[in-house]
Write a protein that holds these residues in place. Structure first.
Motif, PDB file in Angstrom:
ATOM      1  N   TYR A   5      26.925 -22.905  12.713  1.00  0.00           N
ATOM      2  CA  TYR A   5      27.935 -22.033  13.334  1.00  0.00           C
ATOM      3  C   TYR A   5      29.346 -22.613  13.187  1.00  0.00           C
ATOM      4  O   TYR A   5      30.259 -21.910  12.733  1.00  0.00           O
ATOM      5  N   PRO A   6      29.589 -23.879  13.576  1.00  0.00           N
ATOM      6  CA  PRO A   6      30.947 -24.410  13.358  1.00  0.00           C
ATOM      7  C   PRO A   6      31.322 -24.489  11.885  1.00  0.00           C
ATOM      8  O   PRO A   6      32.492 -24.328  11.528  1.00  0.00           O
ATOM      9  N   MET A   7      30.324 -24.695  11.011  1.00  0.00           N
ATOM     10  CA  MET A   7      30.641 -24.737   9.578  1.00  0.00           C
ATOM     11  C   MET A   7      31.112 -23.366   9.092  1.00  0.00           C
ATOM     12  O   MET A   7      32.073 -23.260   8.320  1.00  0.00           O
ATOM     13  N   ASP A   8      30.424 -22.307   9.539  1.00  0.00           N
ATOM     14  CA  ASP A   8      30.851 -20.959   9.156  1.00  0.00           C
ATOM     15  C   ASP A   8      32.263 -20.678   9.682  1.00  0.00           C
ATOM     16  O   ASP A   8      33.074 -20.044   8.996  1.00  0.00           O
ATOM     17  N   ILE A  68      34.690 -22.912  10.316  1.00  0.00           N
ATOM     18  CA  ILE A  68      35.679 -23.666   9.534  1.00  0.00           C
ATOM     19  C   ILE A  68      35.862 -23.031   8.159  1.00  0.00           C
ATOM     20  O   ILE A  68      36.986 -22.892   7.670  1.00  0.00           O
ATOM     21  N   ASP A  69      34.742 -22.636   7.550  1.00  0.00           N
ATOM     22  CA  ASP A  69      34.802 -22.006   6.227  1.00  0.00           C
ATOM     23  C   ASP A  69      35.641 -20.736   6.284  1.00  0.00           C
ATOM     24  O   ASP A  69      36.515 -20.493   5.428  1.00  0.00           O
ATOM     25  N   ALA A  70      35.381 -19.909   7.317  1.00  0.00           N
ATOM     26  CA  ALA A  70      36.130 -18.652   7.445  1.00  0.00           C
ATOM     27  C   ALA A  70      37.608 -18.918   7.728  1.00  0.00           C
ATOM     28  O   ALA A  70      38.491 -18.197   7.234  1.00  0.00           O
ATOM     29  N   THR A  71      37.897 -19.964   8.507  1.00  0.00           N
ATOM     30  CA  THR A  71      39.290 -20.277   8.834  1.00  0.00           C
ATOM     31  C   THR A  71      40.074 -20.659   7.583  1.00  0.00           C
ATOM     32  O   THR A  71      41.204 -20.188   7.369  1.00  0.00           O
ATOM     33  N   PHE A  72      39.469 -21.505   6.745  1.00  0.00           N
ATOM     34  CA  PHE A  72      40.167 -21.886   5.511  1.00  0.00           C
ATOM     35  C   PHE A  72      40.294 -20.701   4.547  1.00  0.00           C
ATOM     36  O   PHE A  72      41.294 -20.576   3.844  1.00  0.00           O
ATOM     37  N   SER A  73      39.299 -19.821   4.529  1.00  0.00           N
ATOM     38  CA  SER A  73      39.389 -18.637   3.670  1.00  0.00           C
ATOM     39  C   SER A  73      40.527 -17.727   4.133  1.00  0.00           C
ATOM     40  O   SER A  73      41.298 -17.209   3.321  1.00  0.00           O
ATOM     41  N   LYS A  74      40.648 -17.556   5.467  1.00  0.00           N
ATOM     42  CA  LYS A  74      41.727 -16.728   5.991  1.00  0.00           C
ATOM     43  C   LYS A  74      43.092 -17.365   5.728  1.00  0.00           C
ATOM     44  O   LYS A  74      44.063 -16.675   5.406  1.00  0.00           O
ATOM     45  N   GLY A 111      39.615 -28.389   2.250  1.00  0.00           N
ATOM     46  CA  GLY A 111      38.800 -27.500   3.074  1.00  0.00           C
ATOM     47  C   GLY A 111      37.340 -27.533   2.675  1.00  0.00           C
ATOM     48  O   GLY A 111      36.452 -27.448   3.530  1.00  0.00           O
ATOM     49  N   GLY A 112      37.080 -27.678   1.380  1.00  0.00           N
ATOM     50  CA  GLY A 112      35.698 -27.727   0.919  1.00  0.00           C
ATOM     51  C   GLY A 112      34.939 -28.919   1.458  1.00  0.00           C
ATOM     52  O   GLY A 112      33.709 -28.872   1.594  1.00  0.00           O
ATOM     53  N   VAL A 113      35.646 -29.998   1.781  1.00  0.00           N
ATOM     54  CA  VAL A 113      35.003 -31.193   2.341  1.00  0.00           C
ATOM     55  C   VAL A 113      34.960 -31.133   3.863  1.00  0.00           C
ATOM     56  O   VAL A 113      33.963 -31.478   4.493  1.00  0.00           O
ATOM     57  N   LEU A 114      36.063 -30.664   4.470  1.00  0.00           N
ATOM     58  CA  LEU A 114      36.130 -30.643   5.931  1.00  0.00           C
ATOM     59  C   LEU A 114      35.075 -29.735   6.549  1.00  0.00           C
ATOM     60  O   LEU A 114      34.698 -29.924   7.704  1.00  0.00           O
ATOM     61  N   VAL A 115      34.592 -28.770   5.805  1.00  0.00           N
ATOM     62  CA  VAL A 115      33.609 -27.853   6.362  1.00  0.00           C
ATOM     63  C   VAL A 115      32.313 -28.584   6.748  1.00  0.00           C
ATOM     64  O   VAL A 115      31.541 -28.097   7.568  1.00  0.00           O
ATOM     65  N   PHE A 116      32.115 -29.770   6.206  1.00  0.00           N
ATOM     66  CA  PHE A 116      30.896 -30.520   6.506  1.00  0.00           C
ATOM     67  C   PHE A 116      31.074 -31.493   7.679  1.00  0.00           C
ATOM     68  O   PHE A 116      30.162 -32.265   7.990  1.00  0.00           O
ATOM     69  N   LEU A 117      32.230 -31.467   8.324  1.00  0.00           N
ATOM     70  CA  LEU A 117      32.454 -32.338   9.482  1.00  0.00           C
ATOM     71  C   LEU A 117      31.402 -32.141  10.581  1.00  0.00           C
ATOM     72  O   LEU A 117      30.912 -33.135  11.141  1.00  0.00           O
ATOM     73  N   PRO A 118      31.022 -30.902  10.958  1.00  0.00           N
ATOM     74  CA  PRO A 118      29.993 -30.768  12.007  1.00  0.00           C
ATOM     75  C   PRO A 118      28.683 -31.461  11.658  1.00  0.00           C
ATOM     76  O   PRO A 118      28.040 -32.052  12.531  1.00  0.00           O
ATOM     77  N   GLN A 119      28.254 -31.396  10.408  1.00  0.00           N
ATOM     78  CA  GLN A 119      27.005 -32.072  10.025  1.00  0.00           C
ATOM     79  C   GLN A 119      27.136 -33.585  10.180  1.00  0.00           C
ATOM     80  O   GLN A 119      26.205 -34.251  10.654  1.00  0.00           O
ATOM     81  N   ILE A 120      28.287 -34.121   9.810  1.00  0.00           N
ATOM     82  CA  ILE A 120      28.486 -35.572   9.931  1.00  0.00           C
ATOM     83  C   ILE A 120      28.515 -35.982  11.402  1.00  0.00           C
ATOM     84  O   ILE A 120      27.956 -37.022  11.785  1.00  0.00           O
ATOM     85  N   LEU A 121      29.131 -35.154  12.259  1.00  0.00           N
ATOM     86  CA  LEU A 121      29.168 -35.478  13.688  1.00  0.00           C
ATOM     87  C   LEU A 121      27.756 -35.483  14.283  1.00  0.00           C
ATOM     88  O   LEU A 121      27.423 -36.355  15.091  1.00  0.00           O
ATOM     89  N   ILE A 122      26.929 -34.528  13.893  1.00  0.00           N
ATOM     90  CA  ILE A 122      25.559 -34.493  14.421  1.00  0.00           C
ATOM     91  C   ILE A 122      24.770 -35.698  13.920  1.00  0.00           C
ATOM     92  O   ILE A 122      23.987 -36.307  14.664  1.00  0.00           O
ATOM     93  N   LEU A 158      26.014 -28.851   0.409  1.00  0.00           N
ATOM     94  CA  LEU A 158      26.440 -27.758  -0.475  1.00  0.00           C
ATOM     95  C   LEU A 158      25.286 -27.286  -1.346  1.00  0.00           C
ATOM     96  O   LEU A 158      25.038 -26.081  -1.485  1.00  0.00           O
ATOM     97  N   MET A 159      24.570 -28.230  -1.928  1.00  0.00           N
ATOM     98  CA  MET A 159      23.484 -27.853  -2.832  1.00  0.00           C
ATOM     99  C   MET A 159      22.316 -27.216  -2.065  1.00  0.00           C
ATOM    100  O   MET A 159      21.760 -26.208  -2.486  1.00  0.00           O
ATOM    101  N   ILE A 160      21.952 -27.792  -0.937  1.00  0.00           N
ATOM    102  CA  ILE A 160      20.785 -27.295  -0.199  1.00  0.00           C
ATOM    103  C   ILE A 160      21.075 -25.959   0.475  1.00  0.00           C
ATOM    104  O   ILE A 160      20.307 -25.001   0.365  1.00  0.00           O
ATOM    105  N   SER A 161      22.204 -25.888   1.161  1.00  0.00           N
ATOM    106  CA  SER A 161      22.480 -24.704   1.972  1.00  0.00           C
ATOM    107  C   SER A 161      22.686 -23.454   1.139  1.00  0.00           C
ATOM    108  O   SER A 161      22.446 -22.350   1.604  1.00  0.00           O
TER     109      SER A 161
END
Length: 627
Positions: free
Chosen positions: A255-258, A260-266, A293-304, A386-389
């Motif tokens: 959810y947070p990844m989506d 962040i992704d949408a925020t950078f797209s906008k 932005g392509g890297v920052l979108v993975f911040l939630p996964q790293i935090l978990i 990126l590859m798995i998701s």
């Protein structure tokens, strides 16, 4: 290494590993050093300043944990040399704060008695008093102070208890040490008789100052350890925890990844709509936003990921994991102490390699350094994610399947580390590893502040890296991917020409020239692969540059119309990243730790060569089977 250069009095923090020393350092200085519930975390001295309860400024050095002032490993030598004033970049401390684990008083007093014999004024902090109380132990502080001949302060630093008393004690005038000075400078060994005599004296002191109630938490600890360190159930729990961790990464981070992704797209769309067309707009949208932005979108996964690591460390489980892993590591010739550096390398290989200083044997230490980068660090997480998701299998995988694939990558890296460790230990690093001697700390409820601090420090490091290294490389990659401007577009740019030049070597792996550009960028840091792909596919996508990167990848085709990013190719990319050596900073640290460019060069070529051959076999076998 930090240095001290001021006229303030300098205090040194010493203690056994895992006694809460760094927690006290952070509480006094307000700094945020890494804290872990297992030995080997503090591998260099850390320097900060604090104010006493009366407002005097003091410099404070946090020294690596040690069990004795007779050093057996490089980090223990740092502690001994600093106390003796032998470190050329650090003045001899004016006072020592010796931290003891109150729940393991007798063993901790061994170092304390040695520290007192150095002759420096000393304050003893009896930390973890809550753990001692839970074990039914009550310690007479006044009597202990009388025996040791120095002030003794009680504390439970993890809950900020006793820190005011400690600051007050540190405000008191420095009192001379009344203990006879002993020369440790040239002492390389001590006799068993001397050690036994010291322990006899310590036993008398510990038994004299401690009273026991009927409370007995040891039975509960033993019952838990009977499961967590069991040859079978221990592995079941270990693998279950790892599976839960990876499942949570994909389930709760989506959810947070989506967002962040949408925020950078906008943001990219807003810039495109409001700025006039030109290189500056392209730099912002195709370079900065697509890359960072392509890297920052993975911040939630790293935090978990670091939330789980923090919980496991702070609860005391990591030492149990080290215990069960030692059975495997000893079979491949690795020292039991190698587990901590390898475990640290799951976060980042740099502190993992530095943590090898706790290993006494130079051969075991070098073997651990050479295989540590196989452990999947957090920088690989964006590539795996990126590859798995998006691509395996075809973007329709469940969270459980994604977690399984992620776990497979981690297991592959671990298996490679063990395989090459066995190979090295059977050849040019031949030698028998000594048995593991590991202290199992008591179980604790993880501290919320400590775990959050762990997560935030990693988030800060990730954001700093994204805002400096990745931002700089994104701008550079945008430039070489944009210029010179030709009718061929990206293909005719500097980066495109390089990609086409190396493509013949990549085609047998299933990679095209665009992936080749990403692999070149990833040599600086692995996560740059994702930012490079973002830039390459934004520039090449013309009007589609605001769509998610994963969708842009799925549209890429070979000249004959075949899809480039098939599930097999995505798997090959992940396997290549599992095995290859792609971090310049790690190679620099290996050079520093081995004092030679020979070993980082060897490490780069053997790891990258193994990655190439493994990926080649995987892709060709997959193609032959019809994938």
């Amino acid at each position: 290494m930090s240095t001290v250069a001021s006229t303030n009095l300098t205090f040194a923090l010493v203690g056994n590993p895992n006694c809460g020393k760094t927690t006290i350092f952070n509480a006094l200085t307000g700094l945020r050093q890494k804290i872990g519930n297992y030995p080997g975390v503090t591998v260099e001295k850390k320097v900060g300043s604090f104010f006493t309860q009366h407002g005097e400024k003091r410099d404070l050095i946090d020294l690596p944990g040690t069990y004795s002032l007779v050093p057996q490993s490089p980090d223990e030598r740092v502690t001994r040399d600093t106390l003796l004033g032998l470190q050329p970049d650090t003045p001899a401390p004016d006072r020592v704060i010796c931290v003891l684990d109150a729940s393991n008083l007798e063993r901790n007093l061994y170092l304390a008695t040695q520290v007192l014999e150095v002759g420096l004024p000393t304050i003893v902090v009896l930390n973890m008093m809550d753990m001692a109380a839970a074990r039914g132990e009550k310690i007479d502080l006044a009597l202990l102070s009388e025996h040791l001949g120095c002030p003794v302060v009680a504390a439970t630093a993890n809950h900020a208890n006793g820190l005011i008393a400690l600051r007050l004690a540190l405000s008191q005038p420095v009192q001379p040490n009344l203990h006879p000075h002993k020369d440790f400078e040239n002492l390389d060994n001590v006799s068993e008789a001397a050690i036994s005599a010291r322990y006899d004296q310590i036993g008398i002191i510990a038994n004299g100052v401690t009273t026991y109630s009927d409370v007995n938490a040891d039975d509960r600890t033993d019952r838990i350890d009977a499961v967590l360190t069991h040859p079978v159930w221990g592995w079941v729990v270990f693998l279950g925890l790892m599976g839960l961790m990876f499942w949570s990464i994909f389930t709760f981070a989506s959810y947070p990844m989506d967002f962040i992704d949408a925020t950078f797209s906008k943001l990219s769309g807003f810039i495109q709509a409001t700025m006039p067309a030109g290189d500056l707009r392209d730099l912002l949208t195709d370079g900065v936003i697509a890359g960072v932005g392509g890297v920052l979108v993975f911040l939630p996964q790293i935090l978990i990921l670091f939330l789980f690591i923090g919980l496991l460390e702070d609860s005391g489980y990591m030492a149990r994991a080290a215990f069960i892993m030692d059975r495997v590591m000893s079979r491949v010739g690795l020292h039991g102490k190698s587990f901590i550096p390898l475990l640290s390398s799951y976060a980042c290989a740099i502190p993992g390699i530095m943590a090898t200083r706790t290993i006494e044997s130079p051969r075991d230490r070098l073997a651990t350094i050479l295989v540590a980068p196989f452990m999947s660090c957090s920088a690989r997480l964006p590539v795996y994610g990126l590859m798995i998701s998006t691509l395996i299998p075809g973007g329709g995988a469940s969270a459980g399947e994604k977690a399984g694939l992620m776990m497979l990558m981690y297991l592959l890296g671990t298996a490679a580390a063990f395989f090459f460790a066995l190979l090295f230990k059977r050849t040019f690093l031949r030698g028998e590893p000594p048995p593991l001697v590991l202290e199992l700390p008591p179980y604790r409820l993880p501290g919320v502040f400590t775990v959050l601090q762990h997560m935030l420090s990693r988030a800060k490091a990730f954001l700093t890296r994204a805002g400096t290294l990745i931002l700089g490389l994104s701008i550079l990659l945008w430039f070489v991917s944009t210029f010179p401007k030709t009718d061929a577009g990206l293909s005719g740019s500097f980066a495109g020409r390089v990609g086409h030049f190396i493509e013949p070597a990549l085609i047998p792996l299933g990679f095209n020239w665009k992936i080749g550009i990403g692999l070149i960028g990833a040599q600086a840091a692995r996560e740059v692969f994702v930012s490079t792909m973002g830039i390459v596919y934004s520039i090449d996508g013309a009007d589609e540059n605001t769509e998610p990167l994963r969708l842009a990848l799925l549209k890429d085709h070979w000249p004959d119309g075949r899809l480039v990013f098939t599930p097999l190719v995505a798997l090959c990319i992940m396997v290549f990243f599992v095995f290859s050596m792609q971090c310049i900073a790690t190679l620099a640290v290996v050079k520093r730790e081995t004092n030679s460019w020979r070993w980082p060069a060897f490490q780069f070529f053997y790891m990258t060569g193994f990655a190439y051959l493994t990926t080649l076999v995987l892709y060709q076998a997959g193609r032959a089977l019809g994938f």
